[in-house]
Design an enzyme around this catalytic site. Sequence first.
Site, PDB file in Angstrom:
ATOM      1  CD  GLN A 178      46.714  40.481  35.763  1.00 32.20           C
ATOM      2  OE1 GLN A 178      46.307  41.096  36.744  1.00 32.20           O
ATOM      3  NE2 GLN A 178      46.087  39.418  35.283  1.00 32.20           N
TER       4      GLN A 178
ATOM      5  CB  ALA B  22      44.709  40.546  31.690  1.00 34.73           C
TER       6      ALA B  22
ATOM      7  CB  SER C 277      45.009  43.251  34.156  1.00 37.11           C
ATOM      8  OG  SER C 277      44.081  43.238  35.225  1.00 37.11           O
TER       9      SER C 277
ATOM     10  CG  HIS D 168      41.990  43.672  38.371  1.00 37.38           C
ATOM     11  ND1 HIS D 168      41.099  43.815  39.407  1.00 37.38           N
ATOM     12  CD2 HIS D 168      41.485  42.696  37.581  1.00 37.38           C
ATOM     13  CE1 HIS D 168      40.105  42.955  39.270  1.00 37.38           C
ATOM     14  NE2 HIS D 168      40.316  42.268  38.159  1.00 37.38           N
TER      15      HIS D 168
ATOM     16  CG  ASP E 197      37.829  40.274  39.757  1.00 45.76           C
ATOM     17  OD1 ASP E 197      37.397  40.936  38.795  1.00 45.76           O
ATOM     18  OD2 ASP E 197      38.874  39.598  39.711  1.00 45.76           O
TER      19      ASP E 197
ATOM     20  CD  GLU F  40      36.957  37.650  33.672  1.00 42.22           C
ATOM     21  OE1 GLU F  40      37.007  38.716  34.325  1.00 42.22           O
ATOM     22  OE2 GLU F  40      37.965  37.039  33.289  1.00 42.22           O
TER      23      GLU F  40
ATOM     24  CG  HIS G 299      36.295  42.394  35.517  1.00 43.92           C
ATOM     25  ND1 HIS G 299      37.622  42.242  35.869  1.00 43.92           N
ATOM     26  CD2 HIS G 299      36.227  43.589  34.868  1.00 43.92           C
ATOM     27  CE1 HIS G 299      38.321  43.288  35.442  1.00 43.92           C
ATOM     28  NE2 HIS G 299      37.483  44.130  34.833  1.00 43.92           N
TER      29      HIS G 299
END
Length: 262
Positions: A150, A172, A177, A179, A186, A232, A235
């Site tokens: 990231q 991020a 994040s 993730h 995503d 987004e 996401h």
Amino acid sequence: MPHPLRLTGLVAVLVLTGCSASAPAASQSTAPSPTTTAVTSASPAASSASPSATTAASTTATKPTPSPSTTTAPKDTRTAAQRNQPFTVNGIAVVSKKHPINAAYRRTSVTSPNGLTKQTRAALTDMVAAARKQGVRILVRSGYRSYALQAQILASKIREYGSETLARRYNAAPGRSEHQTGLAVDLWDGVTWGVGIRNTRIGKWLWANAWRYGFILRYPNGKEKITGYAFEPWHYRYIGGADAKRFGANTNLTLEEYLGIA
């Protein structure tokens, strides 16, 4: 890059460069540049938090049911050293600009091909299958991303956009994040990327149906001041079926509002 491959019962694996792979404006293109690898594997049994459904996409917005909460907003009292665990409200981990985790954080479980937790992958597998039955193709553009990756992504996007402020609206900083938790994905159709996803079949289907499988649109339109990130439509965050059903179809309710921490 090679065009994403449609999988049997699952999704494509993509090594990605961030939530916003190019300029944040809507775009129509063949798949951008990351490497694509096809993986075929058996779908794990779905968790009880991710019910299967093949109901046609709803076109009527559902009024969200607020989360049961106390009159006092929950406070993040973790020290820096305690950020190896997420800020959690009503059993839901919150990772954001205001509530970061550190590099020592570890996912609760790990699966392949996208590094998601077991429950997230099971729910995603169900959702992909249900969408396919309705003629909607769902591919994973990004799943798990480490703290270190990231950091690389954000630096790359700052250079690409030529503006740190703009880059941080869509990407991020490390530790901020979702993730990194293995709970976020995503999603796209392999063709359209950017804000234009909201007008595609996959964008409309996900907004109407993702809650059935325990997912919510994490960064809704018009809620940047609350979430910290621009809209987004790709996401999605797994929070489990019991909580996601309180969001329902076509809602701009944010996780922060739902948990009383907005």
